[in-house]
Design a protein around this motif. Structure first.
Motif, PDB file in Angstrom:
ATOM      1  N   TYR A  54      -8.131  28.588 -25.930  1.00 20.94           N
ATOM      2  CA  TYR A  54      -9.195  27.866 -25.834  1.00 20.94           C
ATOM      3  C   TYR A  54      -8.689  26.122 -26.238  1.00 20.94           C
ATOM      4  O   TYR A  54      -7.931  26.262 -27.117  1.00 20.94           O
ATOM      5  CB  TYR A  54     -10.054  28.406 -27.259  1.00 20.94           C
ATOM      6  N   GLY A  55      -9.789  26.114 -25.706  1.00 22.84           N
ATOM      7  CA  GLY A  55      -9.467  23.993 -25.371  1.00 22.84           C
ATOM      8  C   GLY A  55      -8.213  23.148 -24.574  1.00 22.84           C
ATOM      9  O   GLY A  55      -8.635  22.307 -25.105  1.00 22.84           O
ATOM     10  N   GLY A  56      -8.098  23.831 -24.198  1.00 25.74           N
ATOM     11  CA  GLY A  56      -6.862  23.534 -22.864  1.00 25.74           C
ATOM     12  C   GLY A  56      -5.218  23.368 -23.811  1.00 25.74           C
ATOM     13  O   GLY A  56      -5.354  22.855 -24.866  1.00 25.74           O
ATOM     14  N   GLY A  57      -4.136  22.772 -23.285  1.00 21.18           N
ATOM     15  CA  GLY A  57      -2.925  22.067 -23.989  1.00 21.18           C
ATOM     16  C   GLY A  57      -2.460  23.485 -23.325  1.00 21.18           C
ATOM     17  O   GLY A  57      -2.424  24.411 -22.808  1.00 21.18           O
ATOM     18  N   ARG A  58      -0.867  22.969 -23.713  1.00 18.67           N
ATOM     19  CA  ARG A  58       0.376  23.663 -23.505  1.00 18.67           C
ATOM     20  C   ARG A  58      -0.072  24.845 -24.285  1.00 18.67           C
ATOM     21  O   ARG A  58      -0.507  25.249 -25.148  1.00 18.67           O
ATOM     22  CB  ARG A  58       1.192  22.923 -23.364  1.00 18.67           C
ATOM     23  N   GLY A  59       1.813  26.058 -23.564  1.00 19.59           N
ATOM     24  CA  GLY A  59       1.517  26.736 -24.188  1.00 19.59           C
ATOM     25  C   GLY A  59       0.513  27.898 -24.462  1.00 19.59           C
ATOM     26  O   GLY A  59      -0.584  27.851 -23.713  1.00 19.59           O
ATOM     27  N   MET A  60       1.722  29.230 -24.942  1.00 24.47           N
ATOM     28  CA  MET A  60       0.106  30.646 -25.057  1.00 24.47           C
ATOM     29  C   MET A  60       0.273  30.344 -26.790  1.00 24.47           C
ATOM     30  O   MET A  60       0.773  29.753 -27.628  1.00 24.47           O
ATOM     31  CB  MET A  60       0.768  31.182 -24.169  1.00 24.47           C
ATOM     32  N   VAL A  61      -0.773  31.071 -26.995  1.00 29.99           N
ATOM     33  CA  VAL A  61      -1.243  32.131 -28.324  1.00 29.99           C
ATOM     34  C   VAL A  61      -1.160  33.945 -28.731  1.00 29.99           C
ATOM     35  O   VAL A  61      -2.089  34.184 -27.781  1.00 29.99           O
ATOM     36  CB  VAL A  61      -2.461  31.458 -28.476  1.00 29.99           C
ATOM     37  N   MET A  62      -0.971  33.877 -29.557  1.00 30.73           N
ATOM     38  CA  MET A  62      -1.355  35.296 -29.979  1.00 30.73           C
ATOM     39  C   MET A  62      -2.052  35.720 -30.372  1.00 30.73           C
ATOM     40  O   MET A  62      -3.220  34.822 -30.225  1.00 30.73           O
ATOM     41  CB  MET A  62       0.312  35.556 -30.706  1.00 30.73           C
ATOM     42  N   LEU A  63      -2.356  36.420 -29.473  1.00 32.73           N
ATOM     43  CA  LEU A  63      -3.578  37.125 -29.353  1.00 32.73           C
ATOM     44  C   LEU A  63      -3.756  37.985 -30.987  1.00 32.73           C
ATOM     45  O   LEU A  63      -2.983  38.591 -31.596  1.00 32.73           O
ATOM     46  CB  LEU A  63      -3.514  38.809 -28.202  1.00 32.73           C
ATOM     47  N   HIS A 112       4.970  33.196 -32.300  1.00 32.22           N
ATOM     48  CA  HIS A 112       5.576  32.890 -31.444  1.00 32.22           C
ATOM     49  C   HIS A 112       4.786  31.613 -30.308  1.00 32.22           C
ATOM     50  O   HIS A 112       3.302  31.726 -30.726  1.00 32.22           O
ATOM     51  CB  HIS A 112       6.426  34.358 -30.478  1.00 32.22           C
ATOM     52  N   TYR A 113       5.708  31.093 -29.667  1.00 36.30           N
ATOM     53  CA  TYR A 113       4.547  30.294 -28.704  1.00 36.30           C
ATOM     54  C   TYR A 113       4.395  29.658 -29.441  1.00 36.30           C
ATOM     55  O   TYR A 113       4.941  28.466 -30.424  1.00 36.30           O
ATOM     56  CB  TYR A 113       4.104  31.476 -27.789  1.00 36.30           C
ATOM     57  N   GLU A 114       2.575  28.620 -29.230  1.00 40.47           N
ATOM     58  CA  GLU A 114       2.004  27.455 -30.086  1.00 40.47           C
ATOM     59  C   GLU A 114       1.485  28.184 -31.579  1.00 40.47           C
ATOM     60  O   GLU A 114       0.739  27.318 -32.271  1.00 40.47           O
ATOM     61  CB  GLU A 114       0.888  27.435 -29.074  1.00 40.47           C
ATOM     62  N   GLY A 115       1.628  29.473 -31.216  1.00 35.84           N
ATOM     63  CA  GLY A 115       1.234  30.321 -32.894  1.00 35.84           C
ATOM     64  C   GLY A 115       0.272  31.306 -31.936  1.00 35.84           C
ATOM     65  O   GLY A 115       0.607  32.185 -31.734  1.00 35.84           O
ATOM     66  N   ILE A 116      -0.307  31.753 -33.717  1.00 29.87           N
ATOM     67  CA  ILE A 116      -1.306  32.688 -33.608  1.00 29.87           C
ATOM     68  C   ILE A 116      -2.751  32.719 -33.482  1.00 29.87           C
ATOM     69  O   ILE A 116      -3.237  31.636 -34.452  1.00 29.87           O
ATOM     70  CB  ILE A 116      -0.709  33.486 -35.353  1.00 29.87           C
ATOM     71  N   ASP A 117      -3.744  33.558 -33.135  1.00 31.80           N
ATOM     72  CA  ASP A 117      -4.686  32.955 -33.621  1.00 31.80           C
ATOM     73  C   ASP A 117      -5.141  32.802 -35.245  1.00 31.80           C
ATOM     74  O   ASP A 117      -5.313  33.899 -35.472  1.00 31.80           O
ATOM     75  CB  ASP A 117      -5.348  34.195 -32.310  1.00 31.80           C
ATOM     76  N   GLN A 118      -6.103  31.624 -35.078  1.00 33.86           N
ATOM     77  CA  GLN A 118      -6.778  31.410 -36.931  1.00 33.86           C
ATOM     78  C   GLN A 118      -7.310  32.726 -37.550  1.00 33.86           C
ATOM     79  O   GLN A 118      -7.393  33.337 -38.511  1.00 33.86           O
ATOM     80  CB  GLN A 118      -7.220  30.641 -36.723  1.00 33.86           C
ATOM     81  N   ARG A 119      -7.562  33.725 -36.245  1.00 33.52           N
ATOM     82  CA  ARG A 119      -9.042  34.522 -36.876  1.00 33.52           C
ATOM     83  C   ARG A 119      -8.296  35.564 -37.226  1.00 33.52           C
ATOM     84  O   ARG A 119      -9.091  36.473 -38.447  1.00 33.52           O
ATOM     85  CB  ARG A 119      -9.791  35.120 -35.695  1.00 33.52           C
ATOM     86  N   PHE A 120      -7.421  35.877 -36.792  1.00 30.45           N
ATOM     87  CA  PHE A 120      -6.527  37.130 -36.948  1.00 30.45           C
ATOM     88  C   PHE A 120      -5.503  36.645 -38.589  1.00 30.45           C
ATOM     89  O   PHE A 120      -5.439  37.555 -39.804  1.00 30.45           O
ATOM     90  CB  PHE A 120      -5.009  37.522 -36.533  1.00 30.45           C
ATOM     91  N   ILE A 121      -5.098  35.807 -39.082  1.00 31.71           N
ATOM     92  CA  ILE A 121      -4.494  34.985 -39.898  1.00 31.71           C
ATOM     93  C   ILE A 121      -4.999  35.067 -41.206  1.00 31.71           C
ATOM     94  O   ILE A 121      -5.265  35.331 -42.000  1.00 31.71           O
ATOM     95  CB  ILE A 121      -3.845  33.252 -39.812  1.00 31.71           C
ATOM     96  N   ASP A 122      -6.751  34.145 -41.632  1.00 23.67           N
ATOM     97  CA  ASP A 122      -8.297  34.313 -41.343  1.00 23.67           C
ATOM     98  C   ASP A 122      -8.441  35.802 -42.262  1.00 23.67           C
ATOM     99  O   ASP A 122      -8.841  35.969 -43.339  1.00 23.67           O
ATOM    100  CB  ASP A 122      -9.187  33.475 -41.340  1.00 23.67           C
TER     101      ASP A 122
END
Length: 245
Positions: A54-63, A112-122
Motif C-alpha cells: 500500500y502506498g506504492g513503491g518497488r517490491g512486494m510485501v509478505m502477506l 523476504h522481498y520488501e519486508g513483512i506486513d507490520q500487522r503480523f509483526i505487531d
C-alpha cells in the motif's frame, strides 16, 4: 532445544542445518531445528505469500495471513517466544544467544522481498534481531546464524562447555591465537610456552593474548573490559610496559 524457522525456502534451512556439528546434534536428539514453509498456509491455489505494498513503491510485501496461520500452527495456542530477522532489529551478540538458549523453544521468522506486513509483526513477534548493519536478500542466512550460535551451547552438541566458553565474545574478549602441527611451518614457529607443557603458564599466556588481541582489534569491546583479578592487572601492566597500551 527446539527452534522452529518460518521461511519461504525450507530446503535452504534443512540443507545446511543437517550438516556437520549441528546435523549430528540433531541426529542424536540434543536439538531440533524445523523449517516450516509459509506458503503451505497461503489462502489461494497458487500459494501466494506476498503482494504489492500500500502506498506504492518497488517490491512486494509478505502477506500477514499466511504468516499468522503458520505461526498459529507452530504455537498451537501457546505463547512461544518469536524472533524476526530484520535489518531494523537489535544487534545479535553472544549475550542474546545465551538469552535465547534459556528459552528452550523459540520461533524465528524469515522475511523476504520488501519486508513483512507490520500487522503480523505487531501481533506475533516479540523481538526483531539483526546480524549486522547490512541487508541480505532474505532472513534465512541470519536465521541459521542465530540457530547455530544458540545450539552450539546446548549440552551435548560440543564436547564440553570449555569448547565455547574460551572462544571470542563469551567473556567480552576475543579468543587467543591458536596453533597446531607442525611446530615449524614456513619459517614460523609456535610460541615456546605452548610447547612447555606448563598448564598454568599456558593459561596465563592465552589470557594475555586474549586481552592484547581485543585491545588492538576491537577497542570498542576493550573499552568495556574490567580486570577480573590481580593476574589481569599484572598482565595490563606488562602490556603497558611493552607499549601495547
Amino acid at each position: 532445544m527446539k527452534i522452529d524457522i518460518m521461511t519461504l525456502f525450507p530446503d535452504l534451512i534443512t540443507g545446511v542445518m543437517q550438516q556437520s556439528i549441528i546435523g549430528r546434534a540433531q541426529a542424536k536428539g540434543h536439538i531440533e531445528i524445523t523449517a516450516t514453509n509459509i506458503r503451505d498456509y497461503a489462502l489461494d491455489k497458487h500459494h501466494k505469500a506476498d503482494d504489492a505494498p500500500y502506498g506504492g513503491g518497488r517490491g512486494m510485501v509478505m502477506l500477514p495471513e499466511p504468516l499468522y496461520l503458520c505461526h498459529e500452527a507452530l504455537t498451537q495456542g501457546k505463547h512461544v517466544h518469536t524472533v524476526m530477522m530484520s535489518a531494523q532489529g537489535a544487534p545479535f551478540n553472544q549475550e542474546k544467544a545465551r538469552e535465547l538458549l534459556a528459552r528452550e523453544h523459540f520461533i524465528i521468522v524469515c522475511g523476504h522481498y520488501e519486508g513483512i506486513d507490520q500487522r503480523f509483526i505487531d501481533t506475533c513477534v516479540d523481538e526483531e534481531i539483526s546480524i549486522g548493519d547490512f541487508v541480505l536478500t532474505g532472513g534465512e542466512i541470519p536465521a541459521m546464524a542465530v540457530a547455530d550460535a544458540v545450539c552450539r551451547m546446548v549440552p551435548g552438541v560440543l564436547p564440553d562447555e570449555t569448547a565455547f566458553q574460551e572462544e571470542s565474545h563469551w567473556n567480552g574478549l576475543l579468543e587467543y591465537p591458536q596453533y597446531t602441527h607442525p611446530a615449524l611451518w614456513r619459517g614460523q614457529t609456535v610460541p615456546e610456552v605452548l610447547l612447555s607443557g606448563h598448564h598454568a603458564n599456558i593459561a596465563r599466556w592465552r589470557r594475555k593474548m586474549s586481552i592484547r588481541r581485543t585491545m588492538h582489534d576491537r577497542p570498542d569491546l576493550y573499552a568495556q573490559f574490567t580486570p577480573a583479578d590481580k593476574q589481569d592487572k599484572k598482565i595490563l601492566a606488562e602490556l603497558a610496559a611493552e607499549h601495547d597500551l
